[in-house]
Design an enzyme around this catalytic site. Structure first.
Site, PDB file in Angstrom:
ATOM      1  N   PRO A   2      46.349  17.179  59.318  1.00  0.00           N
ATOM      2  CA  PRO A   2      47.592  17.247  59.738  1.00  0.00           C
ATOM      3  C   PRO A   2      47.558  18.512  60.999  1.00  0.00           C
ATOM      4  O   PRO A   2      46.874  19.640  60.394  1.00  0.00           O
ATOM      5  CB  PRO A   2      48.541  17.602  58.653  1.00  0.00           C
ATOM      6  CG  PRO A   2      47.701  17.121  57.651  1.00  0.00           C
ATOM      7  CD  PRO A   2      46.424  17.239  57.510  1.00  0.00           C
ATOM      8  N   GLU A   3      47.803  18.342  62.065  1.00  0.00           N
ATOM      9  CA  GLU A   3      47.817  19.296  62.960  1.00  0.00           C
ATOM     10  C   GLU A   3      49.233  19.639  63.316  1.00  0.00           C
ATOM     11  O   GLU A   3      49.966  18.955  62.594  1.00  0.00           O
ATOM     12  CB  GLU A   3      47.281  18.590  64.217  1.00  0.00           C
ATOM     13  CG  GLU A   3      45.935  18.471  64.119  1.00  0.00           C
ATOM     14  CD  GLU A   3      44.886  19.589  64.740  1.00  0.00           C
ATOM     15  OE1 GLU A   3      45.438  20.667  64.975  1.00  0.00           O
ATOM     16  OE2 GLU A   3      43.716  19.303  64.737  1.00  0.00           O
ATOM     17  N   HIS A  90      48.637  11.592  42.746  1.00  0.00           N
ATOM     18  CA  HIS A  90      48.532  13.198  43.792  1.00  0.00           C
ATOM     19  C   HIS A  90      49.920  13.777  44.197  1.00  0.00           C
ATOM     20  O   HIS A  90      49.780  14.488  44.790  1.00  0.00           O
ATOM     21  CB  HIS A  90      47.731  12.449  44.815  1.00  0.00           C
ATOM     22  CG  HIS A  90      46.211  11.987  44.438  1.00  0.00           C
ATOM     23  ND1 HIS A  90      45.467  12.718  43.657  1.00  0.00           N
ATOM     24  CD2 HIS A  90      45.997  10.721  44.820  1.00  0.00           C
ATOM     25  CE1 HIS A  90      44.417  11.748  43.667  1.00  0.00           C
ATOM     26  NE2 HIS A  90      44.738  10.565  44.095  1.00  0.00           N
ATOM     27  N   ARG A 108      43.343  15.443  48.207  1.00  0.00           N
ATOM     28  CA  ARG A 108      42.152  16.199  48.291  1.00  0.00           C
ATOM     29  C   ARG A 108      42.678  17.431  47.705  1.00  0.00           C
ATOM     30  O   ARG A 108      41.523  18.451  47.776  1.00  0.00           O
ATOM     31  CB  ARG A 108      41.496  16.273  49.507  1.00  0.00           C
ATOM     32  CG  ARG A 108      41.131  14.856  49.935  1.00  0.00           C
ATOM     33  CD  ARG A 108      40.255  14.636  51.290  1.00  0.00           C
ATOM     34  NE  ARG A 108      39.035  15.422  51.322  1.00  0.00           N
ATOM     35  CZ  ARG A 108      38.373  15.814  52.419  1.00  0.00           C
ATOM     36  NH1 ARG A 108      38.930  15.170  53.563  1.00  0.00           N
ATOM     37  NH2 ARG A 108      37.288  16.534  52.556  1.00  0.00           N
ATOM     38  N   ARG A 151      37.116  39.050  77.640  1.00  0.00           N
ATOM     39  CA  ARG A 151      36.382  38.278  76.673  1.00  0.00           C
ATOM     40  C   ARG A 151      35.029  37.440  77.193  1.00  0.00           C
ATOM     41  O   ARG A 151      35.520  36.596  77.790  1.00  0.00           O
ATOM     42  CB  ARG A 151      37.558  37.511  75.604  1.00  0.00           C
ATOM     43  CG  ARG A 151      38.569  38.217  75.177  1.00  0.00           C
ATOM     44  CD  ARG A 151      38.237  39.184  74.158  1.00  0.00           C
ATOM     45  NE  ARG A 151      37.685  38.675  73.027  1.00  0.00           N
ATOM     46  CZ  ARG A 151      38.535  38.090  72.002  1.00  0.00           C
ATOM     47  NH1 ARG A 151      39.872  38.455  72.028  1.00  0.00           N
ATOM     48  NH2 ARG A 151      38.028  37.570  70.911  1.00  0.00           N
TER      49      ARG A 151
END
Ligand code: ZN
Length: 271
Positions: A2-3, A90, A108, A151
């Site tokens: 999931p983002e 789960h 998981r 950077r």
């Protein structure tokens, strides 16, 4: 995994049923997920009223009228199931209101929850050093200019750094760089104002488009209302190695590895 858009979609989905409601029952089905459940979680939430919901980076926030907030992270495979017809083995944490049941299901178990004082939320370790929200007002050209100045590291890796921008994952960094026409290999300090002026809106656009789509993911990520999220069909570069570029005539999407993770880009459009 999931983002940010999936987390935002999840929070919006939960808010529809949970915002303003009193929690009547809390059940922990095991002692831990990735980390142990916080001590006193059941007592802290039972009887509390949900005052609002929110999101910081990839963390969902459920605020209560007891000045405490539940933080949840969906890990690799976590999702909230609303009013599931049957229990799943789960379902590690179950929260009930008078009318609904919310199960945090995570096969998981890379996800986790924590409980913090709402007033001290910004001091929570993962939040303390975090850069601005990509969809908030603090992500500006000026911020990026200061954060990237001098950077030498590649822009791809710098945008994945949560201290530079919070909550951006691999998919959205690749897509935003494509949209902004910036090579993922370019040193952060070599990206100047005109490119940053394309990058800031590009980051917002890829996230907002995905949120609108209901959250995209490579997995069969389920939205909280039980519908499946989108699969990776709308991406311009992510996962498209060897395919032709959507923007230029003869560009072919290339994949390289940076910091141990894949980057996809069009060598013709992104310089
Ligand atoms: Zn191209």
């Amino acid at each position: 995994m999931p983002e940010l858009p999936e987390v935002e979609t999840t929070v919006r989905g939960l808010a529809r049923f949970l915002d303003g409601e009193r929690i009547t029952r809390v059940q922990q089905n095991r002692p831990d997920m990735r980390f142990p459940f916080p001590q006193g979680l059941v007592q802290a939430l039972t009887g509390a009223k949900v005052s609002s919901l929110g999101r910081r980076a990839k963390y969902g926030l459920i605020h209560t009228d007891r000045d405490t907030s539940l933080i949840f992270h969906l890990g690799m495979s976590g999702r909230w199931r609303i009013d599931p017809v049957s229990a799943d083995r789960h379902d590690h944490l179950v929260i009930e209101t008078a009318d609904h049941r919310f199960a945090l299901c995570d096969p998981r178990r890379f996800g986790f929850v924590d409980l913090v004082d709402t007033a001290r939320l910004e001091e929570w370790p993962a939040f303390a050093a975090m850069g601005p929200e990509p969809l908030g007002p603090d992500l500006t050209v000026e911020h990026l200019r200061a954060a990237l100045k001098g950077r030498k590291q590649a822009i791809k890796l710098l945008l994945l750094d949560q201290r530079v921008v919070a909550g951006l994952g691999n998919i959205y960094v690749c897509e935003a760089l494509f949209r902004a026409g910036i090579s993922p290999r370019k040193a952060g300090g070599r990206i100047f104002r005109p490119a940053l002026e394309r990058l800031v809106p590009a980051i917002r656009e890829v996230l907002l488009q995905s949120i609108e789509d209901g959250g995209s993911s490579l997995r069969d990520y389920a939205r909280p209302d039980g519908e499946l999220g989108y699969f990776a069909t709308r991406f311009d570069v992510y996962g498209r190695e060897g395919e032709s570029c959507h923007r230029c005539e003869d560009g072919v999407i290339r994949r390289i590895v940076q910091g141990g993770r894949s980057s996809w880009y069009c060598p013709k459009c992104q310089t």
